[in-house]
Design an enzyme around this catalytic site. Structure first.
Site, mmCIF file in Angstrom:
data_model
loop_
_atom_site.group_PDB
_atom_site.id
_atom_site.type_symbol
_atom_site.label_atom_id
_atom_site.label_comp_id
_atom_site.label_asym_id
_atom_site.label_seq_id
_atom_site.Cartn_x
_atom_site.Cartn_y
_atom_site.Cartn_z
ATOM 1 C CG HIS A 122 -2.515 15.195 59.850
ATOM 2 N ND1 HIS A 122 -2.519 15.024 58.480
ATOM 3 C CD2 HIS A 122 -3.263 14.176 60.349
ATOM 4 C CE1 HIS A 122 -3.223 13.947 58.175
ATOM 5 N NE2 HIS A 122 -3.685 13.406 59.280
ATOM 6 C CB CYS A 145 -5.274 9.247 57.285
ATOM 7 S SG CYS A 145 -5.104 11.040 57.259
ATOM 8 C CD GLN A 166 -6.591 15.195 59.251
ATOM 9 O OE1 GLN A 166 -6.653 15.253 60.465
ATOM 10 N NE2 GLN A 166 -6.944 14.119 58.583
HETATM 11 O O1 K1U Z 1 -6.054 12.182 61.440
HETATM 12 C C1 K1U Z 1 -6.976 11.569 60.968
HETATM 13 O O2 K1U Z 1 -7.142 11.528 59.770
HETATM 14 C C2 K1U Z 1 -7.939 10.813 61.855
HETATM 15 C C3 K1U Z 1 -7.584 9.346 61.959
HETATM 16 C C4 K1U Z 1 -6.767 9.169 63.227
HETATM 17 C C5 K1U Z 1 -6.025 7.874 63.397
HETATM 18 C C6 K1U Z 1 -6.621 6.645 63.221
HETATM 19 C C7 K1U Z 1 -5.913 5.477 63.415
HETATM 20 C C8 K1U Z 1 -4.600 5.540 63.806
HETATM 21 C C9 K1U Z 1 -3.997 6.759 63.955
HETATM 22 C C10 K1U Z 1 -4.710 7.929 63.774
HETATM 23 C C11 K1U Z 1 -8.886 8.554 62.003
HETATM 24 O O3 K1U Z 1 -9.684 8.746 62.861
HETATM 25 S S1 K1U Z 1 -9.158 7.365 60.778
HETATM 26 C C12 K1U Z 1 -10.719 6.651 61.254
HETATM 27 C C13 K1U Z 1 -10.619 5.693 62.406
HETATM 28 O O4 K1U Z 1 -9.544 5.202 62.685
HETATM 29 C C14 K1U Z 1 -11.794 5.373 63.232
HETATM 30 C C15 K1U Z 1 -13.024 5.894 62.960
HETATM 31 C C16 K1U Z 1 -14.111 5.579 63.775
HETATM 32 C C17 K1U Z 1 -13.973 4.746 64.834
HETATM 33 C C18 K1U Z 1 -12.750 4.189 65.096
HETATM 34 C C19 K1U Z 1 -11.658 4.505 64.315
HETATM 35 ZN ZN ZN Z 2 -4.731 11.645 59.414
#
Ligand code: K1U
Ligand code: ZN
Length: 168
Positions: A138, A92, A51
């Site tokens: 990813h 994501c 990423q």
């Molecule tokens: O990989 C990424 O883009 C990170 C992604 C991870 C993810 C989130 C939800 C389910 C599966 C994988 C994120 O972190 S998105 C943002 C998010 O979910 C979040 C941000 C702050 C606090 C709590 C959640």
């Molecule tokens: Zn992601």
């Protein structure tokens, strides 16, 4: 420490397959530190090196409420998956503003190296299991929206195109 810039879907570099890390040296440890800082600042619960346009098998994750439990996975591999599967809402950092239900194994076992090069195995459940599967995807060049219907993917591409255009 430095914040890294995160690639946005449909950037083709998100589809590159990451290569294993051969030696864990100071450069890799610096990258891990910068990835963790970038994940916390975003804010996110996980980040894969892909990423931030670095195509090495490295992931950072922190699913704790107080954001004090950083997991570092170098060269992670899923060594087993539960037959039981569950649909969970995913987001994501590379596809901001898009959330949808994705079906994945409820529990997985992961083998990886830590930042010191020590091999470890971890049984992952709950949000950690969801997140590690999302992040390993990813590293394989796969984004969660690719599990959705072609129609939804087209809608998301159009939305992201407009968003990326507005940012530039
Ligand atoms: O990989 C990424 O883009 C990170 C992604 C991870 C993810 C989130 C939800 C389910 C599966 C994988 C994120 O972190 S998105 C943002 C998010 O979910 C979040 C941000 C702050 C606090 C709590 C959640
Ligand atoms: Zn992601």
């Amino acid at each position: 420490m430095a914040l890294l810039s995160i690639l946005h879907y449909p950037d083709q570099r998100l589809h590159k397959v990451a290569k294993p890390v051969e030696h864990i040296d100071r450069q890799i440890r610096n990258l891990v530190t910068n990835m963790a800082e970038t994940m916390y600042a975003a804010p996110g619960i996980g980040l894969a090196a892909t990423q931030v346009d670095i195509h090495k098998r490295i992931i950072v994750i922190d699913v704790s409420d107080v954001r004090d439990t950083l997991h570092i996975f170098v060269n992670p591999e899923i060594i087993w998956s539960s037959n039981k599967r569950k649909v969970n809402e995913e987001g994501c950092l590379s596809v901001p503003g898009v959330y949808d239900g994705i079906e994945r194994a409820e529990q997985v076992g992961v083998r990886a190296l830590n930042e010191n090069g020590d091999l470890f195995e971890l049984e992952c459940k709950g949000l950690l299991a969801i997140c590690i599967q999302h992040e390993i995807d990813h590293l394989l060049g796969k984004i969660f929206v690719e599990y959705l219907s072609p129609f939804k993917q087209m809608q998301i591409k159009m939305k992201m195109g407009k968003l990326n255009h507005a940012i530039l």
